[in-house]
Motif scaffolding. Structure first.
Motif, PDB file in Angstrom:
ATOM      1  N   UNK A  62      36.131  46.034  38.061  1.00 57.63           N
ATOM      2  CA  UNK A  62      35.748  45.899  39.753  1.00 57.63           C
ATOM      3  C   UNK A  62      34.865  44.656  39.758  1.00 57.63           C
ATOM      4  N   UNK A  63      34.893  43.650  40.445  1.00 58.96           N
ATOM      5  CA  UNK A  63      33.772  42.704  40.659  1.00 58.96           C
ATOM      6  C   UNK A  63      33.439  42.751  41.954  1.00 58.96           C
ATOM      7  N   UNK A  64      32.140  42.527  42.298  1.00 56.57           N
ATOM      8  CA  UNK A  64      31.672  42.491  43.464  1.00 56.57           C
ATOM      9  C   UNK A  64      30.500  41.711  43.659  1.00 56.57           C
ATOM     10  N   UNK A  65      30.401  40.955  44.866  1.00 56.93           N
ATOM     11  CA  UNK A  65      29.240  40.152  45.164  1.00 56.93           C
ATOM     12  C   UNK A  65      29.380  39.767  46.443  1.00 56.93           C
ATOM     13  N   UNK A  89      38.482  42.463  43.325  1.00 63.07           N
ATOM     14  CA  UNK A  89      37.478  42.288  43.631  1.00 63.07           C
ATOM     15  C   UNK A  89      37.279  42.980  44.949  1.00 63.07           C
ATOM     16  N   UNK A  90      36.048  43.866  44.906  1.00 67.86           N
ATOM     17  CA  UNK A  90      35.749  44.514  46.054  1.00 67.86           C
ATOM     18  C   UNK A  90      34.557  43.997  46.757  1.00 67.86           C
ATOM     19  N   UNK A  91      34.351  44.057  48.134  1.00 67.78           N
ATOM     20  CA  UNK A  91      33.424  43.462  48.946  1.00 67.78           C
ATOM     21  C   UNK A  91      32.322  44.595  48.996  1.00 67.78           C
ATOM     22  N   UNK A  92      31.307  44.197  48.554  1.00 66.26           N
ATOM     23  CA  UNK A  92      30.108  45.390  48.640  1.00 66.26           C
ATOM     24  C   UNK A  92      29.930  46.056  50.122  1.00 66.26           C
TER      25      UNK A  92
END
Length: 338
Positions: A62-65, A89-92
């Motif tokens: 899971x990538x987030x930023x 991708x997950x929006x924080x």
């Protein structure tokens, strides 16, 4: 000084713009070279730890930023997903309002923040850690809150941004993206990810078509296949060639096995030698032992055969040599295999 005028009449300094572009490219190239040297001298162990975490991940990456880091994160997640590592991708900010439920302790979480202090990430990072999810941080500040919280920290520090104001994320996003690509490439190689694996995740692309399309998917079948018996008169065989429209006809024996082929090229060469075709039988002028391919072969292999032997048609036969189809170079072009 060289000046030009654009449509809205605003004067621009072409020389200055070109210098800024050149400076941007040099600044980002220098940032990448500095990252490479630091990687080799200081951060190789952290990189290998990150690769190990991804290889041993039982869930998803899971990538987030936030902001520009989020855009880079989306690309890194997409690259991982397309090269054999399940990733998303997950929006924080969305994660803090419910999407955190998408993350499990089996996942690996990659948090991207150049400052290492992005509030939206710092709001969820402690929760992710308590869940038992492994955390990789990509920041430009090894002493930042996010870096200190992470299981592994990857340093993407740059001396300056390419932006003349040294404000807009430019060189820093370039280094982050490049390091993300390096991770993805290392992981795909360690997984033994190959061209056919890539094709399966890119079926709509050119490589996907080349590596997934079979001869049986595009070959001509049934009544669309030009075919005559060995004792057919050449005159009648020419009608079959004209009717089926692929500039040749196959020749089969009584059991339907392909024993020859007669093409437009063969006809032209025959005309040079003889004018009266009325009594010629096709078996006497056909090319024997025709090039054939199995229906289960890749269409790309058919392309290779045609290029190697400089032919435009191929007969498709089963293991017993029985004719089951035909291929023309145009069939491969229409299927976008070429």
């Amino acid at each position: 000084m060289n000046k030009e005028v654009i449509k809205n009449k605003t004067p621009i300094d072409s020389g200055r713009l070109l210098k800024l572009a050149d400076d941007t490219l040099k600044t980002e190239a220098l940032a990448l070279e500095t990252l490479r040297k630091r990687f080799l001298e200081e951060d190789a162990e952290h990189f290998l730890e990150s690769v190990s975490l991804l290889l041993n991940c039982k869930g998803r990456v899971v990538v987030s930023g936030m902001g520009k880091s989020g855009h880079i994160g989306r690309k890194i997640a997409a690259t991982l997903a397309s090269t054999g590592t399940p990733a998303m991708f997950v929006h924080p900010a969305e994660a803090a309002h419910g999407d955190l439920g998408m993350i499990t302790h089996d996942d690996v979480f990659i948090a991207i923040s150049y400052s290492g202090e992005a509030g939206e990430l710092m709001a969820i990072a402690p929760i992710i850690k308590r869940m038992g999810t492994r955390l990789i941080a990509m920041t430009g500040r090894p002493r930042s809150s996010l870096a200190q919280l992470a299981d592994v920290h990857l340093n993407v520090f740059v001396e300056k941004e390419a932006c003349p104001l040294n404000l807009a994320p430019t060189a820093s996003t370039t280094t982050t993206l490049a390091l993300g690509d390096a991770i993805a490439v290392a992981v795909l190689d360690a997984r033994g990810f190959r061209e056919d694996d890539f094709a399966r995740s890119h079926p709509g692309g050119t490589l996907g078509r080349r590596l997934l399309t079979l001869v049986s998917d595009i070959m001509r079948k049934g009544d669309d296949v030009p075919v005559v018996k060995a004792d057919t008169l050449l005159y009648d065989a020419l009608f079959e060639i004209t009717k089926k429209g692929i500039a040749m006809t196959s020749v089969v024996d009584n059991e339907g096995r392909a024993i020859g082929v007669f093409t437009d090229g063969d006809l032209r060469r025959l005309i040079e030698k003889q004018q009266n075709f009325s009594q010629i039988v096709i078996k006497d002028v056909m090319s024997k032992n025709p090039r054939t391919i199995a229906p289960g072969k890749l269409a790309a292999e058919a392309v290779s055969m045609m290029e190697k032997f400089r032919i435009n048609q191929l007969l498709v036969t089963d293991p017993n040599g029985k004719l089951v189809g035909a291929l023309h170079i145009h069939d491969l072009t229409e299927a976008k295999v070429i």
